[in-house]
Each structure stands twice: as C-alpha cells, then as structure tokens.
Design an enzyme around this catalytic site. Structure first.
Site, PDB file in Angstrom:
ATOM      1  N   LEU A 268       0.807  -1.224   0.000  1.00  0.00           N
ATOM      2  CA  LEU A 268       0.000   0.000   0.000  1.00  0.00           C
ATOM      3  C   LEU A 268       0.841   1.274   0.000  1.00  0.00           C
ATOM      4  O   LEU A 268       0.416   2.301  -0.512  1.00  0.00           O
ATOM      5  CB  LEU A 268      -0.929   0.015   1.215  1.00  0.00           C
ATOM      6  CG  LEU A 268      -2.169  -0.871   1.087  1.00  0.00           C
ATOM      7  CD1 LEU A 268      -2.908  -0.923   2.413  1.00  0.00           C
ATOM      8  CD2 LEU A 268      -3.097  -0.355  -0.008  1.00  0.00           C
ATOM      9  N   ASN A 270       3.477   2.169  -1.674  1.00  0.00           N
ATOM     10  CA  ASN A 270       3.771   2.690  -3.014  1.00  0.00           C
ATOM     11  C   ASN A 270       2.533   3.283  -3.654  1.00  0.00           C
ATOM     12  O   ASN A 270       2.578   4.324  -4.303  1.00  0.00           O
ATOM     13  CB  ASN A 270       4.314   1.575  -3.908  1.00  0.00           C
ATOM     14  CG  ASN A 270       5.753   1.284  -3.570  1.00  0.00           C
ATOM     15  OD1 ASN A 270       6.488   2.190  -3.190  1.00  0.00           O
ATOM     16  ND2 ASN A 270       6.149   0.040  -3.681  1.00  0.00           N
ATOM     17  N   GLU A 392      -7.528   3.448  -0.123  1.00  0.00           N
ATOM     18  CA  GLU A 392      -6.131   3.354   0.351  1.00  0.00           C
ATOM     19  C   GLU A 392      -5.972   3.985   1.732  1.00  0.00           C
ATOM     20  O   GLU A 392      -4.973   4.632   2.013  1.00  0.00           O
ATOM     21  CB  GLU A 392      -5.173   4.040  -0.633  1.00  0.00           C
ATOM     22  CG  GLU A 392      -5.343   3.594  -2.056  1.00  0.00           C
ATOM     23  CD  GLU A 392      -4.509   2.379  -2.390  1.00  0.00           C
ATOM     24  OE1 GLU A 392      -3.821   1.878  -1.490  1.00  0.00           O
ATOM     25  OE2 GLU A 392      -4.589   1.927  -3.537  1.00  0.00           O
TER      26      GLU A 392
HETATM   27  C1  LIG Z   1     -13.855   3.418  -6.181  1.00  0.00           C
HETATM   28  C2  LIG Z   1     -13.208   2.583  -5.130  1.00  0.00           C
HETATM   29  C3  LIG Z   1     -12.168   1.716  -5.473  1.00  0.00           C
HETATM   30  C4  LIG Z   1     -11.611   0.869  -4.518  1.00  0.00           C
HETATM   31  N1  LIG Z   1     -10.640  -0.028  -4.893  1.00  0.00           N
HETATM   32  C5  LIG Z   1     -10.220  -0.964  -4.009  1.00  0.00           C
HETATM   33  C6  LIG Z   1      -9.326  -2.011  -4.432  1.00  0.00           C
HETATM   34  O1  LIG Z   1      -8.871  -2.050  -5.572  1.00  0.00           O
HETATM   35  N2  LIG Z   1      -9.007  -2.977  -3.531  1.00  0.00           N
HETATM   36  C7  LIG Z   1      -9.481  -2.984  -2.258  1.00  0.00           C
HETATM   37  O2  LIG Z   1      -9.167  -3.900  -1.514  1.00  0.00           O
HETATM   38  N3  LIG Z   1     -10.321  -1.996  -1.820  1.00  0.00           N
HETATM   39  C8  LIG Z   1     -10.694  -0.994  -2.663  1.00  0.00           C
HETATM   40  N4  LIG Z   1     -11.566   0.002  -2.260  1.00  0.00           N
HETATM   41  C9  LIG Z   1     -12.084  -0.026  -0.893  1.00  0.00           C
HETATM   42  C10 LIG Z   1     -11.511   1.093  -0.018  1.00  0.00           C
HETATM   43  O3  LIG Z   1     -10.164   0.830   0.273  1.00  0.00           O
HETATM   44  C11 LIG Z   1     -12.398   1.215   1.225  1.00  0.00           C
HETATM   45  O4  LIG Z   1     -13.619   1.811   0.799  1.00  0.00           O
HETATM   46  C12 LIG Z   1     -11.746   2.039   2.309  1.00  0.00           C
HETATM   47  O5  LIG Z   1     -10.698   1.337   2.908  1.00  0.00           O
HETATM   48  C13 LIG Z   1     -12.759   2.421   3.435  1.00  0.00           C
HETATM   49  O6  LIG Z   1     -13.428   1.304   3.885  1.00  0.00           O
HETATM   50  P1  LIG Z   1     -15.029   1.295   3.980  1.00  0.00           P
HETATM   51  O7  LIG Z   1     -15.571   1.771   2.686  1.00  0.00           O
HETATM   52  O8  LIG Z   1     -15.452  -0.047   4.457  1.00  0.00           O
HETATM   53  O9  LIG Z   1     -15.385   2.387   5.041  1.00  0.00           O
HETATM   54  P2  LIG Z   1     -15.411   2.195   6.654  1.00  0.00           P
HETATM   55  O10 LIG Z   1     -14.150   1.525   7.108  1.00  0.00           O
HETATM   56  O11 LIG Z   1     -16.702   1.567   7.045  1.00  0.00           O
HETATM   57  O12 LIG Z   1     -15.372   3.705   7.129  1.00  0.00           O
HETATM   58  C14 LIG Z   1     -16.521   4.569   7.068  1.00  0.00           C
HETATM   59  C15 LIG Z   1     -16.158   5.878   7.776  1.00  0.00           C
HETATM   60  O13 LIG Z   1     -15.817   5.612   9.142  1.00  0.00           O
HETATM   61  C16 LIG Z   1     -14.541   6.147   9.441  1.00  0.00           C
HETATM   62  N5  LIG Z   1     -13.855   5.269  10.389  1.00  0.00           N
HETATM   63  C17 LIG Z   1     -13.585   3.949  10.281  1.00  0.00           C
HETATM   64  N6  LIG Z   1     -12.968   3.494  11.384  1.00  0.00           N
HETATM   65  C18 LIG Z   1     -12.829   4.570  12.208  1.00  0.00           C
HETATM   66  C19 LIG Z   1     -12.261   4.770  13.517  1.00  0.00           C
HETATM   67  N7  LIG Z   1     -11.694   3.762  14.203  1.00  0.00           N
HETATM   68  N8  LIG Z   1     -12.313   6.012  14.063  1.00  0.00           N
HETATM   69  C20 LIG Z   1     -12.870   7.055  13.376  1.00  0.00           C
HETATM   70  N9  LIG Z   1     -13.435   6.922  12.160  1.00  0.00           N
HETATM   71  C21 LIG Z   1     -13.405   5.709  11.584  1.00  0.00           C
HETATM   72  C22 LIG Z   1     -13.786   6.222   8.103  1.00  0.00           C
HETATM   73  O14 LIG Z   1     -12.759   7.208   8.134  1.00  0.00           O
HETATM   74  C23 LIG Z   1     -14.939   6.585   7.168  1.00  0.00           C
HETATM   75  O15 LIG Z   1     -15.129   7.977   7.223  1.00  0.00           O
HETATM   76  C24 LIG Z   1     -12.089   0.908  -3.178  1.00  0.00           C
HETATM   77  C25 LIG Z   1     -13.092   1.824  -2.834  1.00  0.00           C
HETATM   78  C26 LIG Z   1     -13.653   2.647  -3.777  1.00  0.00           C
HETATM   79  C27 LIG Z   1     -14.753   3.587  -3.370  1.00  0.00           C
END
Ligand SMILES: Cc1cc2nc3c(=O)[nH]c(=O)nc-3n(C[C@H](O)[C@H](O)[C@H](O)COP(=O)(O)OP(=O)(O)OC[C@H]3O[C@@H](n4cnc5c(N)ncnc54)[C@H](O)[C@@H]3O)c2cc1C
Length: 412
Positions: A268, A270, A392
């Site tokens: 991640l 890079n 990311e």
């Molecule tokens: C277009 C797109 C492409 C993507 N491509 C990939 C890919 O190629 N491979 C892959 O594996 N994933 C990919 N993702 C997934 C992406 O990495 C995740 O959406 C991201 O890590 C956030 O996870 P989540 O959506 O489950 O949000 P959540 O983890 O549910 O977070 C929701 C909100 O809660 C906040 N939050 C979470 N935990 C805490 C905490 N402890 N304290 C305070 N706030 C918190 C977050 O900051 C966020 O605002 C992609 C996502 C998108 C939208």
C-alpha cells in the site's frame, strides 16, 4: 510554481500532448459509456516505451535474485545517503506523468496503478522468481490486467478485524477459498487477482488466523467478478466484487512472502505515494479552471477576479498545491533512499487528498451554477477526489495512524 528541470519539462510536455490528443477526446466514453480504460493505457505505455522499461527493470531484478539464489552476490539494495540528485530526478520523472493524466482523468491512473503497482508490485515484492516470471511481468507491462483485493462488505478500514474470506487446506497440497471482496478496482476485467484472506487451520482460533495472499486466475471454477453499478466517482476505473465459492487454488499460487500484516501494508505504501501526486494533479486542474473562470466572468460590473475574497481563494489553492508537490517530491526522494516510513506516507496521502478535495470544493463554488455542469470538469474532479480521499486508507484513518505514532496509543 515548481522549478522543474529541462528534462522534467520535456517529459511534462510530451505527456501533456499525449493526454490532450489521445485521452481527452475519449474521456466521456471512458467515464460515462463504460468503455474500459485498458486500450488507451496500453497505447500510452507503448508510446512512452514504459513496457520496454518495465521489462528491463524486471530482467535486472530477476537476474539479481537468481544470482543471489546461486549464492553469487548479496541481494541488497544500496541505500543512498543524504540528498541524491539522481534519485530526486527519478522521483519527479515518475510522478510528473501522474499529475498530467490526473489533470483530466484520475481513474486512468487508478486503473493502471492498481494493476501495475498493487497487483504486479505485490507479486514482485512477495512472490517467488517463478511467480514473478509467470504472473508479474504481464501485469507490469499491462499486457494483462491485475487487481488487488482486501476490502470486504463488512471490513474496510478494519481490514482484518472482520475479514471473512477464508482459505482452507484441501489435504492434497492446495487450498479452497470461499468469501467475497467488494470495491475492487479492475476486478471485472482482471486476468490476475492478488487476494488477501485468512487461513482457516485446524485448532487455530478465528482471532489467531494467519493472513495470507494468493494469486487467482480469471476463469478459475467458482470465481466471479461482477461489476458494481451506480458509481458516481472515479468511473474511468472499473470497480467490482470478487466472489469466491469454493475456489480450488494450487499451492504454487500462494505468495510466500506476503504472510502477516506486513504483506499487504508494504504494497500500500507505493500506491499511497502515487495518490499523493495524482490528487494534486486534479487539484491543479480545478485551480486553473477556477482562475480562468473568475477572470472571464463579470458580476456587479467587474470580473469576479477583481474581488479580494476571490483572489484569496486562488492564493490558498496555489499555496497548498505548491507545498503539496514539494512535499510529495521530498517523499519520493525518501522512498528512493529507503528512509520513508509508513507514517510519512500516511501524512502525505492524507494531506494531498484532503487539500485537493478542499480545492475542488472551493473551485466548484467559484464557478457558481456552472460548477455543477460537467462541461467545466470541476465537479468530476470533486467526486473523483471524494473516492481518492476514501480509498487506500480514509482521511481519518490516516489521522489515527499519525496519532498512534505521536502518542503511542492506538485509537483503533
Ligand atoms: C472506487 C473505489 C475503489 C476501490 N478499490 C479498491 C481495491 O482495488 N481494492 C481494495 O481492496 N479496496 C478498494 N476500495 C475499498 C476502499 O479501500 C475502502 O472503501 C476504504 O478502505 C474504506 O473502507 P469502507 O468503505 O469499508 O469504510 P469504513 O471503514 O466503514 O469507514 C466509514 C467511515 O468511518 C470512518 N472510520 C472507520 N474506522 C474509524 C475509527 N476507528 N475512528 C474514526 N473513524 C473511523 C472512516 O474514516 C470513514 O469515514 C475501493 C473503494 C472505492 C470507493
């Protein structure tokens, strides 16, 4: 604004010309008509000889590793001390094209970055020599498309806490994998998927399960990758689910070096570095569009640009972009000399994305109602940056990483 060297300016111009001629006319088809981005990316890679360069670098790395395996030389990357002008030049050369493409279509860089950097990069850093030859090289040249899958419907920021995808030994030397990944860039078109999951072993409690990574091939029985529809941001990068229903995976597809947390997190760094630059490229496009708009548009008998409030917004944009690029350049040098920590990468990813998003929002506002029209491109950058600010590692999760480093207390 940035003092690029002559050779850097030359690269910038070449990429800018290519983007204007080849990419800009196709943006609507790629963003809105579901045309996959891979052909245009392949054309770009060929035009700039990036495939030949990737192959050359690949051959060098493999030769080093094979020599090391024969015990001939120590396989150790030299670490440069202090400021290294050559490394600085290289860091800028790699990143200038990212800025140029992201001024128009950030999703293209995402599609390429995930395939080459995350998919190919994971195999190059964690795989065996045989795995690199078989799977990584076609990803590095974009002959094949790659994906990297860690996120699941119930585990995003807390990637491992609730990870449900499990691999179980089949008793014949292979593994059976069941589970589902979501939001996977390139997933529906991926020939090769680097999958991160947990190992379900007899007598090991769920919370103690090892993290492992496998290489999955398109077409494996039980593997499907449906497209996620209705995405409003970063549409140039196609996103999907990866569904695994008892997929039988041979032992040779297990990435031996990617066990434990360090495996996925190493890859991640890079990708996050590339995002630092891309976000600023999109911000730069928004700033330039807003600047021209306020010069051209008259309200109350004078150009909008004649208002101090408006000029301050432009000054703030210029300042943040300039500082952001300088910071990203410095980070590139640190990555090249091996001194960049994951925390400094978090700091820069968070800063670039957060600041770029603020700039895009401000530019959108400065365009008034026209800012809502896609004709000016600012709203598209805005929704793209919303994604980039989230994937990311979200903006707030990177704050928690920095908070943990400062206080020694993990808040997550
Ligand atoms: C277009 C797109 C492409 C993507 N491509 C990939 C890919 O190629 N491979 C892959 O594996 N994933 C990919 N993702 C997934 C992406 O990495 C995740 O959406 C991201 O890590 C956030 O996870 P989540 O959506 O489950 O949000 P959540 O983890 O549910 O977070 C929701 C909100 O809660 C906040 N939050 C979470 N935990 C805490 C905490 N402890 N304290 C305070 N706030 C918190 C977050 O900051 C966020 O605002 C992609 C996502 C998108 C939208």
């Amino acid at each position: 604004m940035i003092e690029w060297s002559e050779s850097q300016r030359m690269i910038q111009k070449m990429v800018r010309d290519f983007v204007e001629k080849e990419i800009v006319p196709q943006i609507d088809a790629i963003e809105y008509e579901g045309v996959p981005p891979y052909d245009i990316l392949r054309k770009m890679i060929k035009t700039f000889g990036m495939d030949a360069m990737a192959k050359m670098e690949f051959d060098k790395q493999i030769a080093r590793e094979e020599a090391a395996a024969r015990g001939e030389v120590k396989e150790k990357k030299e670490r440069a001390e202090g400021f290294n002008a050559m490394a600085a030049e290289e860091a800028a050369m790699r990143m200038i094209p990212i800025i140029e493409i992201c001024r128009h279509a950030q999703g293209l860089v995402t599609a390429m970055g995930v395939s080459v950097g995350l998919g190919g990069g994971a195999i190059m850093s964690k795989g065996t020599i045989e795995q690199k030859k078989r799977w990584a090289l076609p990803l590095l040249t974009l002959e094949k498309v790659g994906a990297w899958a860690i996120s699941e419907p119930n585990s995003g920021s807390d990637a491992f806490g609730q990870m449900k995808t499990l691999a179980k030994r089949d008793g014949k030397g292979g593994y059976i994998i069941t589970g589902a990944k979501t939001w996977i860039t390139n997933g529906p078109y991926a020939d090769t998927i680097v999958l991160i999951c947990k190992l379900d072993e007899e007598g090991v409690a769920p919370e103690q399960r090892k993290i492992v990574s496998f290489i999955l091939d398109k077409g494996m029985p039980g593997l499907s990758a449906p497209v996620i529809h209705g995405k409003v941001g970063l549409r140039a990068a196609i996103t999907g689910e990866i569904v695994m229903d008892q997929v039988l995976v041979p032992e040779e597809n297990l990435l031996p070096g990617a066990q434990g947390l360090k495996g996925p997190f190493g890859c991640l760094n890079n990708a996050r570095f590339g995002i630092c630059w891309g976000a600023l490229g999109a911000a730069e496009a928004c700033w330039h569009t807003a600047r021209q708009y306020v010069i051209d548009r008259k309200q109350f008998d004078k150009p909008l640009a004649a208002n101090q409030l408006v000029q301050k917004k432009l000054a703030d944009m210029q300042t943040e972009i300039t500082l952001g690029i300088q910071g990203a350049l410095r980070l590139g040098r640190m990555m090249d000399d091996g001194s960049a920590t994951p925390e400094i990468v978090s700091l820069m990813k968070r800063n670039s994305c957060g600041k770029a998003l603020d700039i895009a929002r401000s530019a959108r506002d400065m365009l008034g109602g026209n800012g809502i029209s896609d004709d000016f491109g600012v709203i598209r950058h805005l929704v793209n940056l919303e994604v980039v600010n989230t994937y990311e590692g979200t903006h707030d999760v990177h704050a928690l990483i920095l908070g943990r480093a400062q206080t020694g207390i993990s808040a997550f």
